[in-house]
Design a protein around this motif. Structure first.
Motif, short mmCIF file in Angstrom:
data_model
loop_
_atom_site.label_atom_id
_atom_site.label_comp_id
_atom_site.label_asym_id
_atom_site.label_seq_id
_atom_site.Cartn_x
_atom_site.Cartn_y
_atom_site.Cartn_z
N GLY A 91 0.87 -1.31 -0.13
CA GLY A 91 -0.11 -0.01 -0.02
C GLY A 91 0.65 1.32 0.11
N VAL A 92 0.38 2.52 -0.54
CA VAL A 92 1.07 3.48 -0.62
C VAL A 92 0.03 4.70 -0.11
CG1 VAL A 92 2.78 3.02 -2.29
CG2 VAL A 92 0.64 4.04 -3.00
N PRO A 93 0.54 5.89 0.35
CA PRO A 93 -0.30 6.79 0.93
C PRO A 93 -0.92 7.54 -0.32
CG PRO A 93 1.90 7.56 1.26
CD PRO A 93 1.81 5.90 0.81
N GLY A 94 -2.25 7.93 -0.24
CA GLY A 94 -2.67 8.95 -1.43
C GLY A 94 -4.04 7.98 -1.79
N SER A 95 -5.08 8.86 -2.62
CA SER A 95 -6.04 8.19 -3.05
C SER A 95 -6.12 7.43 -4.32
CB SER A 95 -7.17 9.38 -3.51
OG SER A 95 -8.21 8.90 -4.07
N LEU A 96 -6.88 6.34 -4.34
CA LEU A 96 -6.60 5.61 -5.71
C LEU A 96 -7.10 6.13 -6.89
CD1 LEU A 96 -9.43 3.31 -6.39
CD2 LEU A 96 -9.19 3.37 -3.75
N PHE A 97 -7.88 7.14 -6.73
CA PHE A 97 -8.42 7.85 -7.99
C PHE A 97 -7.47 8.85 -8.64
CE2 PHE A 97 -11.98 6.83 -5.01
CZ PHE A 97 -12.67 6.14 -5.69
N GLY A 98 -6.26 8.98 -8.00
CA GLY A 98 -5.22 9.65 -8.66
C GLY A 98 -3.90 8.98 -8.64
N ARG A 99 -2.85 9.39 -9.34
CA ARG A 99 -1.45 8.68 -9.19
C ARG A 99 -0.91 8.51 -7.95
NH1 ARG A 99 2.04 10.26 -13.68
NH2 ARG A 99 3.71 9.01 -12.46
N ASN B 145 -18.92 12.72 -2.11
CA ASN B 145 -20.22 13.01 -2.56
C ASN B 145 -20.21 13.91 -3.78
OD1 ASN B 145 -21.61 11.15 -0.54
ND2 ASN B 145 -22.33 12.90 0.48
N PRO B 146 -21.24 13.58 -4.41
CA PRO B 146 -21.42 14.43 -5.80
C PRO B 146 -21.79 15.89 -5.40
CG PRO B 146 -22.70 12.63 -6.15
CD PRO B 146 -22.15 12.49 -4.63
N LEU C 200 -24.11 8.94 -10.68
CA LEU C 200 -23.34 8.43 -11.87
C LEU C 200 -22.59 9.37 -12.47
CD1 LEU C 200 -23.51 6.34 -13.92
CD2 LEU C 200 -25.66 7.25 -15.19
N ASP C 201 -22.63 10.44 -12.68
CA ASP C 201 -21.78 11.59 -13.05
C ASP C 201 -20.42 11.42 -12.24
OD1 ASP C 201 -23.60 12.22 -14.98
OD2 ASP C 201 -24.22 14.33 -13.94
N GLN C 202 -20.57 11.65 -11.07
CA GLN C 202 -19.40 11.39 -10.11
C GLN C 202 -18.74 10.09 -10.19
OE1 GLN C 202 -18.07 13.88 -7.97
NE2 GLN C 202 -16.34 12.48 -8.00
N TYR C 203 -19.49 8.98 -10.26
CA TYR C 203 -18.75 7.82 -10.54
C TYR C 203 -17.91 7.54 -11.91
CZ TYR C 203 -18.47 2.67 -11.23
OH TYR C 203 -18.23 1.60 -11.69
N SER C 204 -18.60 8.10 -12.76
CA SER C 204 -18.13 8.29 -14.32
C SER C 204 -16.67 8.93 -14.18
CB SER C 204 -18.99 8.95 -15.20
OG SER C 204 -20.12 8.15 -15.28
N ALA C 205 -16.75 10.16 -13.69
CA ALA C 205 -15.37 10.96 -13.55
C ALA C 205 -14.35 10.32 -12.76
CB ALA C 205 -15.82 12.34 -12.85
N ASP C 206 -14.81 9.55 -11.42
CA ASP C 206 -13.83 9.04 -10.75
C ASP C 206 -13.31 7.52 -11.46
OD1 ASP C 206 -14.07 10.80 -8.51
OD2 ASP C 206 -15.61 9.29 -7.65
#
Length: 129
Positions: free
Chosen positions: A1-9, A31-32, A61-67
């Motif tokens: 594991g590494v620190p940080g959000s899995l939604f970014g690098r 939350n959207p 759905l829009d937030q999920y798509s962007a993520d």
């Protein structure tokens, strides 16, 4: 594991040959925008949530798509050319609510139990202070 959000690098470019994402697609990063706790409590970030009106459903759905785009773009940059990425998860057919499945019922029960426990801890903390 590494620190940080899995939604970014989180790793250097071209740094791994094989990767696994296990059930990460069931959550959003936040939350959207425009959704209040009244529309959807903060703990309702699991993508299996059901029973919302169409506006809330579209916002999720829009937030999920962007993520999802951010997550896949980040992993694509981290994966070496020709590398392998395994995506694991589960899904439901259209019209099936998670709360109507055995897994959903168990998760709802566990969630309600944990929420009750958290409320009791909050009450006891208030009394002791």
């Amino acid at each position: 594991g590494v620190p940080g959000s899995l939604f970014g690098r989180v790793l250097p470019k071209h740094s791994f040959h094989i990767g696994v994402i296990s059930y990460a697609f069931h959550f959003t990063s936040k939350n959207p925008q425009g959704i209040t706790d009244r529309d959807s409590p903060q703990w309702n970030r699991d993508m299996h949530c059901t029973g919302f009106n169409e506006a809330v459903k579209k916002a999720y759905l829009d937030q999920y798509s962007a993520d999802t785009k951010n997550l896949l773009d980040a992993r694509a940059k981290e994966l070496v050319p020709g590398g392998l990425m395994l995506l694991l998860g589960s899904g439901l057919r259209d019209g099936v609510k998670m709360s109507e499945t055995a897994k959903g019922m168990v998760m709802d029960f566990i969630g309600a139990s944990l929420n009750d426990l958290a409320q009791q801890v909050h009450i006891y903390s208030f009394i002791l202070n």
